[in-house]
Design a protein around this motif. Structure first.
Motif, PDB file in Angstrom:
ATOM      1  N   VAL A 276       0.844  -1.203   0.000  1.00  0.00           N
ATOM      2  CA  VAL A 276       0.000   0.000   0.000  1.00  0.00           C
ATOM      3  C   VAL A 276       0.874   1.246   0.000  1.00  0.00           C
ATOM      4  CG1 VAL A 276      -1.765   1.303   1.242  1.00  0.00           C
ATOM      5  CG2 VAL A 276      -1.894  -1.187   1.155  1.00  0.00           C
ATOM      6  N   ARG A 277       1.919   1.236   0.823  1.00  0.00           N
ATOM      7  CA  ARG A 277       2.836   2.384   0.858  1.00  0.00           C
ATOM      8  C   ARG A 277       3.540   2.541  -0.486  1.00  0.00           C
ATOM      9  NH1 ARG A 277       8.329   3.123   4.514  1.00  0.00           N
ATOM     10  NH2 ARG A 277       8.658   5.330   4.017  1.00  0.00           N
ATOM     11  N   GLU A 278       3.944   1.447  -1.082  1.00  0.00           N
ATOM     12  CA  GLU A 278       4.574   1.481  -2.404  1.00  0.00           C
ATOM     13  C   GLU A 278       3.628   2.128  -3.417  1.00  0.00           C
ATOM     14  OE1 GLU A 278       5.252  -1.843  -5.782  1.00  0.00           O
ATOM     15  OE2 GLU A 278       6.239  -2.285  -3.868  1.00  0.00           O
ATOM     16  N   ASN A 279       2.359   1.736  -3.378  1.00  0.00           N
ATOM     17  CA  ASN A 279       1.369   2.290  -4.304  1.00  0.00           C
ATOM     18  C   ASN A 279       1.175   3.785  -4.080  1.00  0.00           C
ATOM     19  OD1 ASN A 279      -0.782   2.106  -6.303  1.00  0.00           O
ATOM     20  ND2 ASN A 279      -2.184   2.376  -4.592  1.00  0.00           N
ATOM     21  N   ARG A 280       1.124   4.201  -2.822  1.00  0.00           N
ATOM     22  CA  ARG A 280       0.954   5.636  -2.530  1.00  0.00           C
ATOM     23  C   ARG A 280       2.152   6.450  -3.026  1.00  0.00           C
ATOM     24  NH1 ARG A 280      -4.050   5.192  -2.460  1.00  0.00           N
ATOM     25  NH2 ARG A 280      -5.100   4.489  -0.582  1.00  0.00           N
ATOM     26  N   LEU A 281       3.349   5.884  -2.922  1.00  0.00           N
ATOM     27  CA  LEU A 281       4.537   6.586  -3.419  1.00  0.00           C
ATOM     28  C   LEU A 281       4.481   6.739  -4.944  1.00  0.00           C
ATOM     29  CD1 LEU A 281       7.295   5.007  -1.165  1.00  0.00           C
ATOM     30  CD2 LEU A 281       6.757   7.444  -1.316  1.00  0.00           C
ATOM     31  N   TYR A 282       4.019   5.722  -5.631  1.00  0.00           N
ATOM     32  CA  TYR A 282       3.861   5.835  -7.079  1.00  0.00           C
ATOM     33  C   TYR A 282       2.823   6.904  -7.431  1.00  0.00           C
ATOM     34  CZ  TYR A 282       6.758   1.883  -8.507  1.00  0.00           C
ATOM     35  OH  TYR A 282       7.817   1.057  -8.774  1.00  0.00           O
ATOM     36  N   GLN A 283       1.741   6.976  -6.662  1.00  0.00           N
ATOM     37  CA  GLN A 283       0.729   8.004  -6.903  1.00  0.00           C
ATOM     38  C   GLN A 283       1.303   9.396  -6.667  1.00  0.00           C
ATOM     39  OE1 GLN A 283      -2.263   6.479  -4.192  1.00  0.00           O
ATOM     40  NE2 GLN A 283      -3.494   5.675  -5.871  1.00  0.00           N
ATOM     41  N   ALA A 284       2.088   9.550  -5.600  1.00  0.00           N
ATOM     42  CA  ALA A 284       2.729  10.838  -5.309  1.00  0.00           C
ATOM     43  C   ALA A 284       3.727  11.195  -6.404  1.00  0.00           C
ATOM     44  CB  ALA A 284       3.418  10.784  -3.944  1.00  0.00           C
ATOM     45  N   ASP A 285       4.471  10.210  -6.861  1.00  0.00           N
ATOM     46  CA  ASP A 285       5.437  10.409  -7.938  1.00  0.00           C
ATOM     47  C   ASP A 285       4.718  10.896  -9.198  1.00  0.00           C
ATOM     48  OD1 ASP A 285       8.423   9.399  -8.801  1.00  0.00           O
ATOM     49  OD2 ASP A 285       7.001   9.120 -10.437  1.00  0.00           O
ATOM     50  N   TRP A 286       3.564  10.311  -9.481  1.00  0.00           N
ATOM     51  CA  TRP A 286       2.767  10.699 -10.644  1.00  0.00           C
ATOM     52  C   TRP A 286       2.303  12.155 -10.518  1.00  0.00           C
ATOM     53  CZ3 TRP A 286       2.483   7.465 -14.719  1.00  0.00           C
ATOM     54  CH2 TRP A 286       1.584   7.740 -15.739  1.00  0.00           C
ATOM     55  N   LEU A 287       1.909  12.542  -9.306  1.00  0.00           N
ATOM     56  CA  LEU A 287       1.474  13.926  -9.076  1.00  0.00           C
ATOM     57  C   LEU A 287       2.615  14.904  -9.342  1.00  0.00           C
ATOM     58  CD1 LEU A 287      -0.650  13.648  -5.786  1.00  0.00           C
ATOM     59  CD2 LEU A 287      -1.486  13.813  -8.136  1.00  0.00           C
TER      60      LEU A 287
END
Length: 422
Positions: A276-287
C-alpha cells in the motif's frame, strides 16, 4: 537450448525478479533492413512504453554470484542459494533464440558483482555490444550499470543500450552503510552522473551532426527499496524530486521491501511487503511528474508520511479546503487538475470544451471525471452536494472511505459463505 543452459536460465531469471526498474519507455529504435528486432511497435517480464503498450523483456542476470553481502538482497554472498553464471556467448544466444521464437521483444540485463565492478560491467558490455554489432540485434536493451564502474565502461554501455539504470536502493547514506557496508552513495551516484553527462553530450552532438550516435536514448532510471529502513516518505520524495531535475532521468521506481533474509536482525520483521505504501509513493510520484505538485505540498513537516487510507491528491485537498470549491467553468487548467477525481486528460477536455458551452455534471461524467470524489471539490451551478468548504473535511473523508470499507466487508462475507451442497 541444452539442459545446462536451461537450468542456468531458471536460476538467473528467478534471481532477477526483485528488480522492478525495467520499464522500456522512451525509445524509438526502429527495425532496419538487414537487422533483426525492433524496440518500436510492441516491444519474460511485462513492461510498458510511454503510450501504454505492453512489451515483453527477457529479465535475467548475467550471474547471481556476488562479492557483496547486502542485507536486503537474496543474492548476498552469505546466502546458501543455487548459483549460476552465463557466459557472454550463452547470454547472446538466449536473447536471440527467445526473440526468434517471439517470446520477447527486448532484454533487461542485470548482474551480481563478481571480482570487481569493472570486471562485471565489462562482461555485460561485451554481451550487449556483440548483440548489436555482430548479430545486428536492433531490439530494446535495458542494462544495469554497476555501482563503482569506471566512466569508460559506462560510456561504452550507453552507446549500445537503450536505457541504463543504477539502483540507489536505500535513500539515506547512513542506512545504506548499515545494510550494505561495501556500498556508498558515492559509488552509486558517480555512474548516474556519467550517464547524465553522456546523455547531455549526445543531445548537443546530435544538434550539430544529425547522424551522431545516440547515448542511452531511453534515458536512465533507478530504484529505491521502501520499508527496509526508517526513511520517511518525505525523505524519499525529496530525493526523487532531486533526481528528476537531472537530465535523462525518466523514472524512479519504488519497491516494497520483501523479507527474503528473515534471519538478519538489521532488517524489520515484516510478514509481507508494504504494498500500500509502495502504491501511494507511485501516486505521489505521478502527481509530481504530471500534475504540477511539489514534494513539499504532498508531504511536509506536519505530515512526513503519506496517508495509507486515501490517495495523496485527496489527502492534499482535504488539508487545503480553503482552495475549494473550484468552478470548472472559470478556473484555469492547473487548478482544475488538482481536484480529486479529475485527471490530466479530463482537465484538458474541460478547458477546451467550455469554450463551446457550459460544463455540466453530465458533461463531466462523460469526460471521465470520478464524480463521487470531484463533487465535493467543484461547482458548476447545478451540483446539489455540499462542498468540502460547507462541510468538514472529516465528513468528506468518512463519506469517501466508508463505502470502500463496506465494499471490502461485503466481499469478505461473500467469500466466507459456503457453497450449498448439491
Amino acid at each position: 537450448m541444452n539442459e545446462r543452459v536451461q537450468d542456468k536460465l531458471k536460476i538467473l531469471a528467478e534471481s532477477a525478479k526483485y528488480d522492478v526498474s525495467c520499464a522500456s519507455s522512451g525509445t524509438s529504435r526502429k527495425n532496419r533492413p538487414g537487422m533483426i528486432g525492433s524496440a518500436e511497435g510492441w516491444g519474460i517480464c511485462h513492461s510498458f512504453t510511454e503510450d501504454g503498450r505492453c512489451v515483453s523483456l527477457l529479465k535475467i542476470m548475467l550471474t547471481n554470484h556476488c562479492i557483496y553481502d547486502c542485507a536486503y538482497c537474496i543474492n548476498r554472498r552469505s546466502n546458501d542459494i543455487r548459483r549460476a553464471t552465463l557466459t557472454v556467448e550463452e547470454l547472446v544466444e538466449l536473447t536471440l533464440e527467445f526473440y526468434r521464437r517471439n517470446y520477447i521483444e527486448g532484454l533487461f540485463l542485470s548482474s551480481g558483482i563478481v571480482n570487481s565492478p569493472d570486471y562485471t560491467m565489462e562482461r555485460m558490455l561485451r554481451a550487449v555490444k556483440e548483440l548489436r554489432t555482430v548479430h545486428r540485434y536492433n531490439g530494446y536493451i535495458h542494462m544495469k550499470s554497476i555501482p563503482g564502474a569506471s566512466r569508460e565502461l559506462v560510456d561504452g554501455a550507453g552507446l549500445y543500450a537503450d536505457r541504463l539504470s543504477v539502483n540507489i536502493e536505500i535513500p539515506r547514506e547512513q542506512n545504506l552503510r548499515m545494510l550494505a557496508p561495501e556500498k556508498s552513495h558515492q559509488s552509486i551516484f558517480k555512474p548516474m552522473f556519467y550517464i547524465q553527462q553522456g546523455i547531455s553530450a549526445s543531445v548537443d552532438e546530435r544538434k550539430r551532426f544529425r547522424n551522431a550516435p545516440r547515448f542511452a536514448p531511453a534515458g536512465q532510471s533507478t530504484q529505491m527499496i521502501v520499508g527496509a529502513t526508517n526513511e520517511s516518505d518525505r525523505e524519499i520524495l525529496r530525493l526523487s524530486t532531486a533526481l528528476y531535475l537531472r537530465p535523462g532521468m525518466k523514472r524512479v521506481y519504488y519497491s516494497g521491501y520483501i523479507p527474503v533474509n528473515v534471519y538478519d536482525t538489521r532488517l524489520p520483521a515484516l510478514k509481507q511487503a508494504p504494498l500500500v505504501r509502495e502504491n501511494r509513493l507511485y501516486q505521489a510520484d505521478w502527481l509530481m511528474r504530471f500534475y504540477g505538485f511539489k514534494d513539499t505540498e504532498i508531504v511536509d513537516d506536519a505530515f512526513p508520511n503519506l496517508d495509507l487510507e486515501i490517495d495523496p491528491k485527496l489527502a492534499w485537498a482535504l488539508r487545503h479546503p480553503e482552495i475549494f470549491p473550484v468552478d470548472v467553468n472559470k478556473a484555469d487548467r492547473d487548478l482544475i487538475v488538482r481536484v480529486p477525481g479529475i485527471g490530466v486528460k479530463s482537465a484538458m477536455l474541460i478547458a477546451a470544451s467550455r469554450q463551446h458551452g457550459r460544463i455540466t455534471a453530465s458533461t463531466l461524467t462523460k469526460m471521465g471525471v470520478v464524480m463521487k470524489k470531484a463533487r465535493y471539490f467543484i461547482t458548476c451551478g447545478e451540483l446539489p452536494v455540499l462542498t468540502v468548504n460547507e462541510v468538514h473535511p472529516d465528513y468528506v473523508r468518512k463519506a469517501l472511505t466508508e463505502k470502500k470499507n463496506l465494499k471490502k466487508e461485503s466481499d469478505t462475507r461473500q467469500l466466507s459463505i459456503p457453497f450449498p451442497e448439491e
